[in-house]
Design a protein around this motif. Sequence first.
Motif, PDB file in Angstrom:
ATOM      1  N   THR A  67     -14.528   2.156  -0.931  1.00 43.58           N
ATOM      2  CA  THR A  67     -14.283   0.735  -1.122  1.00 43.58           C
ATOM      3  C   THR A  67     -13.255   0.605  -2.235  1.00 43.58           C
ATOM      4  O   THR A  67     -12.902   1.597  -2.880  1.00 43.58           O
ATOM      5  N   SER A  68     -12.776  -0.597  -2.494  1.00 44.41           N
ATOM      6  CA  SER A  68     -11.630  -0.748  -3.390  1.00 44.41           C
ATOM      7  C   SER A  68     -11.938  -0.466  -4.852  1.00 44.41           C
ATOM      8  O   SER A  68     -11.171   0.202  -5.542  1.00 44.41           O
ATOM      9  N   CYS A  82      -5.891   0.868  -1.520  1.00 43.29           N
ATOM     10  CA  CYS A  82      -5.829   0.768  -0.069  1.00 43.29           C
ATOM     11  C   CYS A  82      -6.728   1.862   0.507  1.00 43.29           C
ATOM     12  O   CYS A  82      -7.312   2.640  -0.231  1.00 43.29           O
ATOM     13  N   ASN A  83      -6.862   1.919   1.802  1.00 38.47           N
ATOM     14  CA  ASN A  83      -7.914   2.769   2.367  1.00 38.47           C
ATOM     15  C   ASN A  83      -7.397   4.115   2.865  1.00 38.47           C
ATOM     16  O   ASN A  83      -7.867   4.640   3.871  1.00 38.47           O
ATOM     17  N   HIS A 127     -19.999   2.341  14.411  1.00 36.43           N
ATOM     18  CA  HIS A 127     -18.889   1.387  14.332  1.00 36.43           C
ATOM     19  C   HIS A 127     -19.042   0.226  15.312  1.00 36.43           C
ATOM     20  O   HIS A 127     -18.414  -0.821  15.133  1.00 36.43           O
ATOM     21  N   CYS A 140       0.839  -1.194   0.000  1.00 35.18           N
ATOM     22  CA  CYS A 140       0.000   0.000   0.000  1.00 35.18           C
ATOM     23  C   CYS A 140       0.876   1.247   0.000  1.00 35.18           C
ATOM     24  O   CYS A 140       1.820   1.343   0.789  1.00 35.18           O
ATOM     25  N   ASP A 184     -17.659  -1.302   9.335  1.00 33.24           N
ATOM     26  CA  ASP A 184     -16.575  -1.736   8.460  1.00 33.24           C
ATOM     27  C   ASP A 184     -15.391  -0.786   8.666  1.00 33.24           C
ATOM     28  O   ASP A 184     -15.261   0.239   7.988  1.00 33.24           O
ATOM     29  N   ALA A 185     -14.528  -1.137   9.615  1.00 36.18           N
ATOM     30  CA  ALA A 185     -13.438  -0.237  10.006  1.00 36.18           C
ATOM     31  C   ALA A 185     -12.482   0.050   8.856  1.00 36.18           C
ATOM     32  O   ALA A 185     -11.982   1.173   8.710  1.00 36.18           O
ATOM     33  N   GLN A 186     -12.216  -0.947   8.019  1.00 36.51           N
ATOM     34  CA  GLN A 186     -11.278  -0.757   6.917  1.00 36.51           C
ATOM     35  C   GLN A 186     -11.782   0.266   5.910  1.00 36.51           C
ATOM     36  O   GLN A 186     -10.973   0.911   5.232  1.00 36.51           O
ATOM     37  N   ARG A 187     -13.091   0.407   5.801  1.00 37.11           N
ATOM     38  CA  ARG A 187     -13.659   1.323   4.810  1.00 37.11           C
ATOM     39  C   ARG A 187     -14.244   2.582   5.440  1.00 37.11           C
ATOM     40  O   ARG A 187     -14.894   3.365   4.758  1.00 37.11           O
ATOM     41  N   GLU A 208      -7.147  -1.263  -6.708  1.00 34.44           N
ATOM     42  CA  GLU A 208      -6.958  -1.256  -5.252  1.00 34.44           C
ATOM     43  C   GLU A 208      -6.116  -0.050  -4.816  1.00 34.44           C
ATOM     44  O   GLU A 208      -4.928   0.039  -5.125  1.00 34.44           O
ATOM     45  N   THR A 240     -12.257   4.876   7.130  1.00 39.07           N
ATOM     46  CA  THR A 240     -11.091   5.661   7.543  1.00 39.07           C
ATOM     47  C   THR A 240     -11.318   7.167   7.426  1.00 39.07           C
ATOM     48  O   THR A 240     -10.497   7.947   7.913  1.00 39.07           O
TER      49      THR A 240
END
Length: 339
Positions: free
Chosen positions: A256-257, A290-291, A214, A121, A183-186, A288, A188
């Motif tokens: 999202t990716s 990354c976030n 969250h 990333c 959805d913690a990854q998305r 991709e 940010t």
Amino acid sequence: MVMPSSAEQAKQLTGNNVLILFKQNDSLSRKIADYYAQKRDVPKSQLVGIKLSKLNNSTISPSQFADIQQQIKPYLTDNIKVLLLTWHAPYRVGCMSITSAFSLGYDEKYCSHNKKNLSGCHVTANSPFFNAKPQQLWQSDSIRLSMMLSGRRFEDAKELIDRGIKADNSQPNGEAYLVRTQDAQRSTRWRMFKKFADIWPEQKGINIHYIDDHLRINGTSIKDKNNILFYLTGYTQVPDIKTNHYLPGAIADHLTSTGGAGISSQGQMKAFRWLEAGVTGSYGTVIEPCNYPQKFPNAQILIPSYVDGDTLIEAYWKSVQQPGEGLFVGEPLACPWCH
């Protein structure tokens, strides 16, 4: 009283500033281009058919893109500030989105994965238009903003264009939803969302709703809401978006990716689903990223720029610090708060 010079004044984009690019031998692309030109008073000389060897490929190579650049070079006169692509494929050039390649030039410094960074990333180069002053678009010959406008059917694109026109100078009152999901990854962008909601007073009738879900186990749904003007969130699939009522000129996107990777219903939810639900502009990445939050729209810049009188394309482009992998879709000249 000293009046600002014409170079210092910010101007309003019109159809005279748009170059429409359509795909030759693609009847839908041409039909959308013709309708947009008619409704936005774009001169016929500013409709350009692009030759593509393979019409429906999702990705073209940098060399193929260089050929397209040569095709449109004679049409890039000083008045052209917006490039509008009336197709949904190709949407990617090498490791960049096609809208960013048109606006920034193809350069791997705008890509996470390039010859220096083959995996992992990585941040990318910043956009020169990030958080720009209103007059910067007019002072630079090198800045042209790009956006894609298409649909699975002509009717989808027609309704989108009509919404953009209806938005103009409508001075709407409405709601903004900035959502932190489980959805913690998305999610940010949540710190930006919260900070903006904390400091933004109610202005021009815009009510900011920061939703923090969250810890919610069953997921987040913004459902059956009315008069939405902004909806920013983070999910692979955003539920219930068609149950809401969006005002003309509304902007919505989800981190999202691969939200910008085409128009199909397969895989992660695409930005085009927002347009089909009644939104006027959206954004998604084609590869991709990354976030990193700086690769997605920043509400702290997007909302104030839009309500201060920017067109949709100006406000959206200003709000993304690193848009190299991101695709901008929608009706570029929509301007709900034009002065």
